[in-house]
Scaffold this motif. Sequence first.
Motif, mmCIF file in Angstrom:
data_model
loop_
_atom_site.group_PDB
_atom_site.id
_atom_site.type_symbol
_atom_site.label_atom_id
_atom_site.label_comp_id
_atom_site.label_asym_id
_atom_site.label_seq_id
_atom_site.Cartn_x
_atom_site.Cartn_y
_atom_site.Cartn_z
ATOM 1 N N ARG A 173 21.761 12.097 -9.650
ATOM 2 C CA ARG A 173 22.892 11.909 -10.576
ATOM 3 C C ARG A 173 22.468 11.222 -11.862
ATOM 4 N N CYS A 174 21.334 10.543 -11.828
ATOM 5 C CA CYS A 174 20.876 9.832 -13.021
ATOM 6 C C CYS A 174 20.120 10.731 -13.985
ATOM 7 N N GLY A 175 19.825 11.941 -13.567
ATOM 8 C CA GLY A 175 19.118 12.845 -14.477
ATOM 9 C C GLY A 175 17.668 12.476 -14.683
ATOM 10 N N ALA A 176 17.020 11.958 -13.636
ATOM 11 C CA ALA A 176 15.608 11.558 -13.754
ATOM 12 C C ALA A 176 14.654 12.714 -13.425
ATOM 13 N N HIS A 177 15.177 13.924 -13.418
ATOM 14 C CA HIS A 177 14.399 15.060 -12.900
ATOM 15 C C HIS A 177 13.066 15.258 -13.605
ATOM 16 N N ASN A 178 13.055 15.150 -14.925
ATOM 17 C CA ASN A 178 11.795 15.428 -15.628
ATOM 18 C C ASN A 178 10.714 14.442 -15.215
ATOM 19 N N ARG A 179 11.059 13.195 -15.102
ATOM 20 C CA ARG A 179 10.075 12.199 -14.673
ATOM 21 C C ARG A 179 9.679 12.420 -13.209
ATOM 22 N N ILE A 180 10.618 12.851 -12.402
ATOM 23 C CA ILE A 180 10.314 13.117 -10.993
ATOM 24 C C ILE A 180 9.310 14.263 -10.889
ATOM 25 N N VAL A 181 9.548 15.330 -11.620
ATOM 26 C CA VAL A 181 8.616 16.470 -11.599
ATOM 27 C C VAL A 181 7.240 16.016 -12.083
ATOM 28 N N ARG A 182 7.235 15.209 -13.126
ATOM 29 C CA ARG A 182 5.980 14.689 -13.670
ATOM 30 C C ARG A 182 5.243 13.851 -12.612
ATOM 31 N N ALA A 183 5.983 13.031 -11.890
ATOM 32 C CA ALA A 183 5.369 12.182 -10.859
ATOM 33 C C ALA A 183 4.759 13.022 -9.752
ATOM 34 N N VAL A 184 5.451 14.061 -9.345
ATOM 35 C CA VAL A 184 4.932 14.897 -8.254
ATOM 36 C C VAL A 184 3.657 15.596 -8.706
ATOM 37 N N ARG A 185 3.644 16.083 -9.922
ATOM 38 C CA ARG A 185 2.435 16.765 -10.406
ATOM 39 C C ARG A 185 1.304 15.760 -10.624
ATOM 40 N N ARG A 230 0.853 -1.194 0.000
ATOM 41 C CA ARG A 230 0.000 0.000 0.000
ATOM 42 C C ARG A 230 0.884 1.239 0.000
ATOM 43 N N PRO A 231 1.466 1.558 -1.148
ATOM 44 C CA PRO A 231 2.375 2.705 -1.202
ATOM 45 C C PRO A 231 1.649 4.035 -0.986
ATOM 46 N N HIS A 232 2.369 4.981 -0.474
ATOM 47 C CA HIS A 232 1.862 6.358 -0.391
ATOM 48 C C HIS A 232 1.555 6.836 -1.812
ATOM 49 N N PRO A 233 0.553 7.689 -1.993
ATOM 50 C CA PRO A 233 0.220 8.161 -3.342
ATOM 51 C C PRO A 233 1.403 8.783 -4.096
ATOM 52 N N VAL A 234 2.298 9.448 -3.376
ATOM 53 C CA VAL A 234 3.469 10.017 -4.066
ATOM 54 C C VAL A 234 4.400 8.890 -4.521
ATOM 55 N N ALA A 235 4.594 7.885 -3.685
ATOM 56 C CA ALA A 235 5.430 6.748 -4.084
ATOM 57 C C ALA A 235 4.798 6.031 -5.276
ATOM 58 N N GLN A 236 3.480 5.878 -5.241
ATOM 59 C CA GLN A 236 2.801 5.222 -6.368
ATOM 60 C C GLN A 236 2.985 6.037 -7.650
ATOM 61 N N ALA A 237 2.930 7.353 -7.519
ATOM 62 C CA ALA A 237 3.119 8.207 -8.703
ATOM 63 C C ALA A 237 4.532 8.061 -9.258
ATOM 64 N N PHE A 238 5.527 7.906 -8.366
ATOM 65 C CA PHE A 238 6.900 7.673 -8.830
ATOM 66 C C PHE A 238 6.989 6.343 -9.578
ATOM 67 N N ILE A 239 6.294 5.327 -9.058
ATOM 68 C CA ILE A 239 6.301 4.023 -9.728
ATOM 69 C C ILE A 239 5.637 4.155 -11.099
ATOM 70 N N ASP A 240 4.480 4.801 -11.115
ATOM 71 C CA ASP A 240 3.723 4.923 -12.367
ATOM 72 C C ASP A 240 4.512 5.682 -13.428
ATOM 73 N N ALA A 241 5.235 6.716 -12.986
ATOM 74 C CA ALA A 241 5.995 7.536 -13.934
ATOM 75 C C ALA A 241 7.395 6.974 -14.186
ATOM 76 N N GLN A 242 7.724 5.852 -13.491
ATOM 77 C CA GLN A 242 9.087 5.292 -13.586
ATOM 78 C C GLN A 242 10.116 6.405 -13.353
ATOM 79 N N ALA A 243 9.915 7.111 -12.225
ATOM 80 C CA ALA A 243 10.683 8.323 -11.948
ATOM 81 C C ALA A 243 11.977 8.030 -11.200
ATOM 82 N N ALA A 244 12.727 7.047 -11.655
ATOM 83 C CA ALA A 244 14.023 6.736 -11.056
ATOM 84 C C ALA A 244 14.838 5.911 -12.027
ATOM 85 N N GLN A 245 16.151 5.971 -11.824
ATOM 86 C CA GLN A 245 17.021 5.033 -12.530
ATOM 87 C C GLN A 245 17.683 4.152 -11.468
ATOM 88 N N CYS A 246 18.745 4.652 -10.805
ATOM 89 C CA CYS A 246 19.346 3.822 -9.758
ATOM 90 C C CYS A 246 18.509 3.820 -8.485
#
Length: 157
Positions: free
Chosen positions: A133-145, A81-97
């Motif tokens: 360092r992985c440069g995932a910023h655009n996906r991270i911003v997208r996930a937060v929004r 049961r992830p937090h909605p923000v964590a779920q959004a990161f998963i959905d947006a694949q907002a990470a590399q390492c």
Amino acid sequence: MYTIEVNGLAHAVDTEDDTPLLYVLRNHLGLKGTRFGCGQGLCGACLVLVDGRPEYSCTMPMWSVGERAITTVEGLGTPERPHPVAQAFIDAQAAQCGYCTSGMIIGAVGLLAENDAPTEDEVRAALDRNLCRCGAHNRIVRAVRAAAGEIGPDHDS
Ligand code: FES
Ligand code: FES
């Protein structure tokens, strides 16, 4: 000996006054989700919520924690049961390492608690102290929004 509240539970910790909270979380309490990056308040990998506000745990000595409520990424949800923000990161694949991810999520949760409909610029400003360092910023911003309901998870601008 200190007693600190972490993720809703009181923990007694025998440590030095100047031991950083980060070390206690990781080494005494086994909460490895909070990461050591720079150790100098420069990267955001170690962010935790302190009474709901994101703060660096690497530069927070134990003597300064007091009775404030600490929330780590483990306290936000579970794999099932992830937090909605964590779920959004998963959905947006907002990470590399993923090394920066818990700090990013904590920063985002803190932002959304104060501003539940942030613009892209506001998300970028709030997470400016979180380095990736992985440069995932655009996906991270997208996930937060997306977590704020401002855009769908597949939005690509
Ligand atoms: S490890 Fe705390 S800011 Fe980098
Ligand atoms: S995903 Fe690797 S540092 Fe951010």
